[in-house]
Design an enzyme around this catalytic site. Structure first.
Site, PDB file in Angstrom:
ATOM      1  N   ARG A  48     -57.104  13.471  -0.567  1.00 54.87           N
ATOM      2  CA  ARG A  48     -56.895  12.085  -0.141  1.00 54.87           C
ATOM      3  C   ARG A  48     -58.185  11.505   0.429  1.00 54.87           C
ATOM      4  NH1 ARG A  48     -51.938  14.230   1.878  1.00 54.87           N
ATOM      5  NH2 ARG A  48     -52.759  14.252   4.023  1.00 54.87           N
ATOM      6  N   LYS A 138     -51.735  -4.845  10.928  1.00 53.56           N
ATOM      7  CA  LYS A 138     -50.795  -5.394   9.949  1.00 53.56           C
ATOM      8  C   LYS A 138     -49.401  -4.843  10.190  1.00 53.56           C
ATOM      9  CE  LYS A 138     -49.599  -4.018   5.912  1.00 53.56           C
ATOM     10  NZ  LYS A 138     -49.452  -3.576   4.507  1.00 53.56           N
ATOM     11  N   GLU A 181     -46.938  -9.963   7.591  1.00 51.55           N
ATOM     12  CA  GLU A 181     -46.628  -9.888   6.157  1.00 51.55           C
ATOM     13  C   GLU A 181     -45.123  -9.855   5.912  1.00 51.55           C
ATOM     14  OE1 GLU A 181     -47.501  -7.273   2.116  1.00 51.55           O
ATOM     15  OE2 GLU A 181     -48.180  -6.516   4.052  1.00 51.55           O
ATOM     16  N   LYS A 223     -49.802 -13.398   5.842  1.00 53.29           N
ATOM     17  CA  LYS A 223     -49.989 -12.892   4.474  1.00 53.29           C
ATOM     18  C   LYS A 223     -48.705 -13.176   3.701  1.00 53.29           C
ATOM     19  CE  LYS A 223     -51.143  -8.759   1.773  1.00 53.29           C
ATOM     20  NZ  LYS A 223     -50.003  -8.803   0.831  1.00 53.29           N
TER      21      LYS A 223
END
Length: 243
Positions: A48, A138, A181, A223
């Site tokens: 990753r 976020k 969002e 967003k």
């Protein structure tokens, strides 16, 4: 607690710099592993890291990126050159951000609907990210449209809007810009008008709750999701109709 409004506005301006964008690199470890598996690549933390290094350490990205939303593992880990991802980004003028919700969970009493969680220890977690150099955060909520099941419900929209508003106020007090969002999912048979109607209700409800929570509006970023037909709707709207 007082909000440093000037600091938040300065961060928002940097994130919304003309000609640049914010890269969402906050996919979870399990999602990243699934992506690697789909190409027959070995999974795990080391792979990753190598995968994330490819795009977070690409030469010249500072010309195009104003910020990057990171996942927790990435935020704290080092790239393939031994530097912390967040530090390497900051060193080339890209603001490091962090996803702070802990996922969309089944909403009790409301089948097929989700409530995004993570408020309980948010202040403590956000402070650690801020102290380590994060500039923004976020939080994603998901809203499903299904006319046959009368979805979304008012209760689901309201609960997610309240969570987004509380999140925004919490991280603003710490000094972080919140990206909000509310994603109205594309899955379904709904048409463009329904997508527009639900998106309007969702965004309006969120801003009502933001006002109630006394969030500082110039110091946050909305967003939005695309207002288009559901992916099971055979009609295709033109770019002008979508716009």
């Amino acid at each position: 607690m007082q909000i440093d409004e000037q600091k938040l506005v300065e961060t928002v301006k940097r994130l919304l710099a003309k000609g640049k964008g914010i890269l969402a690199a906050d996919e979870s470890n399990s999602t990243a592993d699934k992506r690697l598996e789909s190409f027959g690549i070995a999974t795990g933390e080391e792979m990753r890291k190598k995968f994330r290094h490819l795009f977070l350490c690409a030469p010249g990205i500072e010309a195009y990126l104003s910020g990057v939303i990171l996942y927790d593992e990435t935020f704290w880990s080092e790239n393939c050159e031994g530097a912390q991802f967040r530090t390497a980004l900051a060193d080339c003028g890209i603001l490091p951000g962090i996803k702070v919700d802990t996922g969309a969970k089944d909403m009790p009493g409301f089948p097929d609907e989700k409530l995004t969680v993570g408020l309980d220890d948010l202040a403590e977690r956000a402070k650690k990210y801020f102290d380590a150099g994060a500039k923004f955060t976020k939080w994603r909520a998901v809203i499903k449209i299904d006319a046959e099941k009368n979805l979304p419900t008012t209760e689901c929209i309201t609960a997610n809007a309240e969570a987004l508003a509380r999140y925004a106020r919490i991280v603003q007090e710490i000094g972080l810009v919140p990206i909000i969002e509310p994603e109205v999912l594309l899955d379904g048979k709904h048409d463009l008008k329904t997508s527009e109607k639900i998106t309007t209700i969702v965004v309006s409800t969120i801003f009502e709750k933001l006002a109630e929570a006394k969030a500082y509006l110039p110091g946050l970023i909305l967003k939005t999701s695309m207002v288009i037909n559901g992916n099971q709707n055979t009609d295709e709207s033109s770019p002008a109709e979508v716009a």
